[in-house]
Scaffold this motif. Structure first.
Motif, PDB file in Angstrom:
ATOM      1  N   SER A  33      -6.875  15.668 -10.570  1.00  0.00           N
ATOM      2  CA  SER A  33      -8.070  14.742 -10.137  1.00  0.00           C
ATOM      3  C   SER A  33      -7.664  13.449 -10.577  1.00  0.00           C
ATOM      4  CB  SER A  33      -9.310  15.495 -10.772  1.00  0.00           C
ATOM      5  OG  SER A  33     -10.382  14.480 -10.466  1.00  0.00           O
ATOM      6  N   GLY A  34      -8.106  12.401  -9.432  1.00  0.00           N
ATOM      7  CA  GLY A  34      -7.892  11.081  -9.939  1.00  0.00           C
ATOM      8  C   GLY A  34      -6.530  10.537  -9.713  1.00  0.00           C
ATOM      9  N   THR A  35      -5.706  11.173  -9.094  1.00  0.00           N
ATOM     10  CA  THR A  35      -4.397  10.751  -9.140  1.00  0.00           C
ATOM     11  C   THR A  35      -3.834  10.093  -7.411  1.00  0.00           C
ATOM     12  OG1 THR A  35      -3.272  12.909  -8.653  1.00  0.00           O
ATOM     13  CG2 THR A  35      -3.317  12.237 -11.060  1.00  0.00           C
ATOM     14  N   LYS A  36      -3.054   9.476  -7.247  1.00  0.00           N
ATOM     15  CA  LYS A  36      -2.535   9.199  -5.980  1.00  0.00           C
ATOM     16  C   LYS A  36      -1.026   9.107  -5.812  1.00  0.00           C
ATOM     17  CE  LYS A  36      -6.317   5.794  -5.692  1.00  0.00           C
ATOM     18  NZ  LYS A  36      -6.680   4.425  -5.311  1.00  0.00           N
ATOM     19  N   MET A  37      -0.566   9.444  -4.746  1.00  0.00           N
ATOM     20  CA  MET A  37       0.756   9.244  -4.465  1.00  0.00           C
ATOM     21  C   MET A  37       1.116   8.149  -3.081  1.00  0.00           C
ATOM     22  SD  MET A  37       3.958  12.153  -3.749  1.00  0.00           S
ATOM     23  CE  MET A  37       2.794  12.861  -2.219  1.00  0.00           C
ATOM     24  N   ARG A  38       1.695   7.305  -3.129  1.00  0.00           N
ATOM     25  CA  ARG A  38       1.689   6.285  -2.420  1.00  0.00           C
ATOM     26  C   ARG A  38       3.366   6.166  -1.700  1.00  0.00           C
ATOM     27  NH1 ARG A  38       1.576   0.160  -3.294  1.00  0.00           N
ATOM     28  NH2 ARG A  38       0.808   1.001  -5.133  1.00  0.00           N
ATOM     29  N   LEU A  39       3.222   6.370  -0.359  1.00  0.00           N
ATOM     30  CA  LEU A  39       4.496   6.384   0.237  1.00  0.00           C
ATOM     31  C   LEU A  39       4.532   5.542   1.333  1.00  0.00           C
ATOM     32  CD1 LEU A  39       4.223  10.417   1.005  1.00  0.00           C
ATOM     33  CD2 LEU A  39       5.555   9.324  -1.020  1.00  0.00           C
ATOM     34  N   GLY A  40       5.902   4.569   1.018  1.00  0.00           N
ATOM     35  CA  GLY A  40       6.145   3.540   2.027  1.00  0.00           C
ATOM     36  C   GLY A  40       5.721   2.234   1.513  1.00  0.00           C
ATOM     37  N   ASN A  41       6.140   1.250   2.330  1.00  0.00           N
ATOM     38  CA  ASN A  41       6.037  -0.104   2.048  1.00  0.00           C
ATOM     39  C   ASN A  41       5.625  -0.686   3.236  1.00  0.00           C
ATOM     40  OD1 ASN A  41       6.253  -2.831   1.569  1.00  0.00           O
ATOM     41  ND2 ASN A  41       7.888  -2.414   0.034  1.00  0.00           N
ATOM     42  N   THR A  42       4.659  -1.614   3.390  1.00  0.00           N
ATOM     43  CA  THR A  42       3.899  -2.079   4.471  1.00  0.00           C
ATOM     44  C   THR A  42       4.875  -3.092   4.868  1.00  0.00           C
ATOM     45  OG1 THR A  42       2.730  -3.410   3.075  1.00  0.00           O
ATOM     46  CG2 THR A  42       1.480  -1.520   3.996  1.00  0.00           C
ATOM     47  N   SER A  43       5.848  -3.663   4.152  1.00  0.00           N
ATOM     48  CA  SER A  43       6.560  -4.800   4.602  1.00  0.00           C
ATOM     49  C   SER A  43       8.005  -4.474   5.342  1.00  0.00           C
ATOM     50  CB  SER A  43       6.801  -5.736   3.647  1.00  0.00           C
ATOM     51  OG  SER A  43       7.584  -5.124   2.317  1.00  0.00           O
TER      52      SER A  43
END
Length: 169
Positions: free
Chosen positions: A91-101
């Motif tokens: 709970s409360g964790t995130k996984m961010r995949l990729g780079n917008t640039s």
């Protein structure tokens, strides 16, 4: 024999670390941002708070876990697990995949099976590539969430535009 290493500092120096031996666990638990060395791990966990940024391609021979309010950020690399290992997001964790640039297609950690994957209802997977991104089939099946409680967020590739194309692997 097994070894557990707690890395509870923002900066640290590792000249040599062999963490791939069976039973070994490395836990990056600093309450702040950390850059994670690109090596092979047996068990790997991220805790505390802050963004835990991958610095290269990774292999996890055992279990992968994200806990606390930590955010695992993978801007451009391959994170390879295995079919018998577990992958847990608390709970409360995130996984961010990729780079917008960039247009690099950063995929969900590969080789973790559905029976060995647990996502809390309050965890998030954020797809934010600057181009097309592949959504791992563990999360989607014929456009339906296999985990109806997980929230996947698709960020636009540029301000004031719609999301980049998302393909189902």
């Amino acid at each position: 024999k097994s070894l557990t290493i707690q890395v509870a500092a923002a900066s640290y120096t590792l000249t040599t670390l062999v963490a791939s031996s069976s039973g070994n666990t490395v836990n990056f638990s600093y309450s702040g941002d950390q850059t994670i060395p690109a090596i092979t791990y047996n068990h790997l966990s991220f805790g505390g708070s802050g963004v835990k940024t991958l610095s290269g391609d990774f292999t996890v021979n055992g279990n992968l876990a994200i806990s606390g309010t930590a955010e695992l950020y993978n801007p451009a690399y391959t994170l390879t697990g295995n079919l018998s290992g577990t992958f847990t997001m608390s709970s409360g964790t995130k996984m961010r995949l990729g780079n917008t640039s960039t247009s690099t297609d950063v995929v969900y950690p590969i080789f973790y099976s559905k029976p060995n994957t647990t996502f809390d209802i309050n965890s998030e997977v954020i797809y934010q590539g600057g181009g097309s991104q592949t959504v791992y089939p563990l999360l989607l099946n014929h456009s339906k969430w296999l985990y109806p409680t997980i929230r996947a967020i698709f960020l636009p590739k540029r301000p004031n535009t719609m999301c980049a194309f998302v393909s189902i692997a």
